[in-house]
Design an enzyme around this catalytic site. Sequence first.
Site, PDB file in Angstrom:
ATOM      1  N   HIS A 201       0.808  -1.215   0.000  1.00 16.87           N
ATOM      2  CA  HIS A 201       0.000   0.000   0.000  1.00 16.87           C
ATOM      3  C   HIS A 201       0.843   1.268   0.000  1.00 16.87           C
ATOM      4  O   HIS A 201       0.526   2.256  -0.632  1.00 16.87           O
ATOM      5  CB  HIS A 201      -0.910   0.007   1.231  1.00 16.87           C
ATOM      6  CG  HIS A 201      -2.176  -0.740   0.981  1.00 16.87           C
ATOM      7  ND1 HIS A 201      -2.790  -1.491   1.946  1.00 16.87           N
ATOM      8  CD2 HIS A 201      -2.923  -0.863  -0.122  1.00 16.87           C
ATOM      9  CE1 HIS A 201      -3.871  -2.027   1.425  1.00 16.87           C
ATOM     10  NE2 HIS A 201      -3.972  -1.662   0.179  1.00 16.87           N
ATOM     11  N   GLU A 443      -7.094 -13.520 -25.333  1.00 14.50           N
ATOM     12  CA  GLU A 443      -5.825 -13.841 -24.674  1.00 14.50           C
ATOM     13  C   GLU A 443      -5.570 -15.335 -24.589  1.00 14.50           C
ATOM     14  O   GLU A 443      -4.486 -15.772 -24.208  1.00 14.50           O
ATOM     15  CB  GLU A 443      -5.753 -13.193 -23.284  1.00 14.50           C
ATOM     16  CG  GLU A 443      -6.888 -13.551 -22.350  1.00 14.50           C
ATOM     17  CD  GLU A 443      -6.842 -12.791 -21.026  1.00 14.50           C
ATOM     18  OE1 GLU A 443      -5.801 -12.208 -20.698  1.00 14.50           O
ATOM     19  OE2 GLU A 443      -7.870 -12.791 -20.323  1.00 14.50           O
ATOM     20  N   ASP A 467      -1.099 -12.555 -21.600  1.00 12.40           N
ATOM     21  CA  ASP A 467      -1.482 -13.965 -21.565  1.00 12.40           C
ATOM     22  C   ASP A 467      -1.420 -14.605 -22.944  1.00 12.40           C
ATOM     23  O   ASP A 467      -1.074 -15.775 -23.063  1.00 12.40           O
ATOM     24  CB  ASP A 467      -2.890 -14.121 -20.971  1.00 12.40           C
ATOM     25  CG  ASP A 467      -2.843 -14.108 -19.455  1.00 12.40           C
ATOM     26  OD1 ASP A 467      -1.919 -14.746 -18.894  1.00 12.40           O
ATOM     27  OD2 ASP A 467      -3.696 -13.458 -18.825  1.00 12.40           O
ATOM     28  N   CYS A 514      -4.678  -4.305 -24.496  1.00 13.57           N
ATOM     29  CA  CYS A 514      -4.487  -3.796 -23.133  1.00 13.57           C
ATOM     30  C   CYS A 514      -3.351  -4.515 -22.414  1.00 13.57           C
ATOM     31  O   CYS A 514      -3.118  -4.284 -21.245  1.00 13.57           O
ATOM     32  CB  CYS A 514      -5.785  -3.881 -22.336  1.00 13.57           C
ATOM     33  SG  CYS A 514      -6.373  -5.554 -22.122  1.00 13.57           S
TER      34      CYS A 514
HETATM   35  C1  PEP Z   1      -3.159  -9.580 -20.480  1.00 18.67           C
HETATM   36  O1  PEP Z   1      -3.209 -10.791 -20.254  1.00 18.67           O
HETATM   37  O2  PEP Z   1      -2.492  -9.069 -21.405  1.00 18.67           O
HETATM   38  C2  PEP Z   1      -3.908  -8.635 -19.630  1.00 18.67           C
HETATM   39  C3  PEP Z   1      -4.023  -7.367 -19.942  1.00 18.67           C
HETATM   40  O3  PEP Z   1      -4.438  -9.105 -18.499  1.00 18.67           O
HETATM   41  P1  PEP Z   1      -3.619  -9.464 -17.174  1.00 18.67           P
HETATM   42  O4  PEP Z   1      -2.227  -8.924 -17.339  1.00 18.67           O
HETATM   43  O5  PEP Z   1      -4.381  -8.834 -16.067  1.00 18.67           O
HETATM   44  O6  PEP Z   1      -3.681 -10.965 -17.162  1.00 18.67           O
HETATM   45 MG    MG Z   2      -4.679 -11.669 -18.927  1.00 20.07          MG
END
Ligand code: PEP
Ligand code: MG
Length: 596
Positions: A201, A443, A467, A514
Site C-alpha cells: 500500500h 488472450e 497472456d 491492453c
Molecule cells: C493480459 O493478459 O495481457 C492482460 C491485460 O491481463 P492481465 O495482465 O491482467 O492478465
Molecule cells: Mg490476462
Amino acid sequence: MNQREFLNQTMKGTPVSSGIAIGKVYLLEQGKIHVSKRSVREENVEKEVAKFKSATKRATEELNRVKESIADDEIRKHAFIIDAHLLILQDRYFYDDIIDTIRKQRINAEWALDRVVSKFLSSFEKMEDLYLRERAQDLNHIYQRLLQIMVKGKASGVVDTTGLRGKAIIVSHDLSPADTIQLDLNKVSGFITDVGGRTSHTSIVARALEIPAVVGLGSITGSVKNNDTIIIDGDEGIVIINPDAEMRKEYVARQLRLSVQRKEFLRIARLKSETKDGFRIRVGANIELLAEMDIVERYGAEGIGLYRTEYIYLSRKVLPTEMDHYHIYRKLAENKAIKYTTIRTLDLGGDKFASKIEVPKEINPAMGLRAIRLCLKEVDLFKAQLRGVLRASAYGPLRILFPMVSGLEEVRKAKALLRECMEELASAHVPFNEEIKIGIMIEVPSTTIITDLLAREVDFFSIGTNDLIQYSLAIDRINEYVSYLYEPLHPAVLRMIKKTVDDAHAAKIEVSICGEMAGEPLYVPILLGLGLDELSMNAYIIPKVKKITRGLGHGYCRELAKEILSKDSARESEYFLKREMANMFPEDFGKSLHTT
Ligand code: PEP
Ligand code: MG
C-alpha cells in the site's frame, strides 16, 4: 580508512515510485519493540484482555484521527488505504483469536498478539501470489501499532517533520500507509525502506503522490545516519549514500532532465493522439485502484481501457457485495475527465481465493479454474459484480469485459447471466444502461482462430498480449528462465493480432490491446499499422506513446507492418524496427539499436 572510501556506497532495492530525489537522510527510528513474554496468574487474565481491548480501541481512534487530519484534498483521496487497516482491527476472527489466546494460554496481551500475528504471517508467507504475500505488510503495520500502544502507551510511527530544515529523504525500516499519507510534501522529497514490495500500500500511495521511492533495501536503516546525503533513483531502484561531487553532479543533471521531460510529458498529455496524417487512435489507461485516477487524468488518458477489478476482492475480508461494486464503478462512471471505463470482470482463481471461495488445489492454476471459468461456476459471485456494473452504468459510459474466454459457449453463458441480471434489475425498477457495450479479452490462443465467430457475439475485443504470448508460446510469463522466449514480435503473435483486428473490423466492432505490449513505445508503429482502435497502458507511459504516434504517418505504419509481417523471426523484426525508430526518433531510440 580514508574518507573517500565511504563515498558513493550504493544499494539496490525495488523501484516503486519514479523520479530522482537528492537530500539529507531523516532516519525514522521505528526499531523493533521488545515483546515481553509472561505467563499471567488466573486473576490477572482479564486485565490482559482489557489491555488488548483498550489498545485496539486506541489504535482505531488514532487511525480515524489520521484520516480526519488530512488537510490536503489530493492526499485525502488515498485515505481509503487506512480503511484497510481499520478493517483488520475490526476483524472479529483476529480480535477473538487474541483474546482466546490470552485466556486459554494465560499469557500477557503482547505475547498473545505476537503469537496470533506470527501464525497469520506464516500463512501469508506460504502464499504463491506476490500481491497477497505483500498484504502481510498491512497486518505488520497493525501489529506494530498495537504493540507500541500496549508497551509505550501510544503509537510513535507518525512522521514528525516539524524540526526539519529543507527537504529530507525519509529512511525507515518500514513506512505505513498512514505515515506516508501524513508526510508533509513540502518537507519530504522521497522515501526508502528496508522492507516492502511494489504492490504494498505504501508504494501505491507513493506513486499516486508522485514521490520517488525505493523499498526492500534490506538494511538501509543500518547503513545511514541522520544528515547523510543520499540519492534515490525511483526508476532503477538505486540508492547512493554520501555521493561524491561528481556523482551528485551526474544525478542533479539527470534530475533536471527528468523534470524537463516530465513538464514536456504533461504538455503532450493534453494533445490528441493522432498521426501526422490525422489517423486517430484512442489511448486508454490500465488501472487497479480508484486512487490511480489522478494520474490517469494528468497523463492524458481518454478513458480506462482496462480496470482490473481483482483488488476489490483482495482488499476485503469478505466478498464484495453488489452495492460495494456499484459504489466503486459509479465513481468511474461519473468521472467527467474520462470518456469511458472498461470494467473487466473478476480475473482470479486457484490459490488466490483459498480463504474465501472453496476451490480445489490445482497443479497448474494458470490453466485452471480461473477468471470467467470461476465466475460461471460461482454464479452468485459473478452476478453480484454484473449487477453492480449495471447499476452504475446508469450514471455514465461503462463497458464490460470478460477475461480468459476460450470459446463461444462461455461468451453466451456470460451474456445470458448478464441478461438475467438486467431482468432482475428491471423488475426492481433499478435504472441501468440496456445498451451497455460487452467485450471479451482475446488472450487464449483458441479465440484468435475463431475471432470471426466471436465478433458476432460482442461489441469489442481487447487483446491481452501478456497472456496471449504466455499461452501461445508456452512460456510462463513470470518465469525468468524462459523470459528470453517472451517475444511480442514473434511472427505467430503478430499474425494472431492481425487476424483479430481484421476479423473485428470485418464485423464492424472495435479492437484494442491492453497487454503490456501496448505501452511499449517501440511497438507503436506496428500496432498503428495493424489498425488497432485503442491502446491501453500504464498511465505514466501515455505521453510517450502519444509523442511517438504524433511523429508518425499512418501510411508509413501500414507499410512497416506489412514489411514486419513478412519477416520470419522476432529478432529480425526487432532489429528492423529499432533501426527505423532510431532514424525517426534518435533521442528516444538512438541507443536501443546497440541492445539487439
Ligand atoms: C493480459 O493478459 O495481457 C492482460 C491485460 O491481463 P492481465 O495482465 O491482467 O492478465
Ligand atoms: Mg490476462
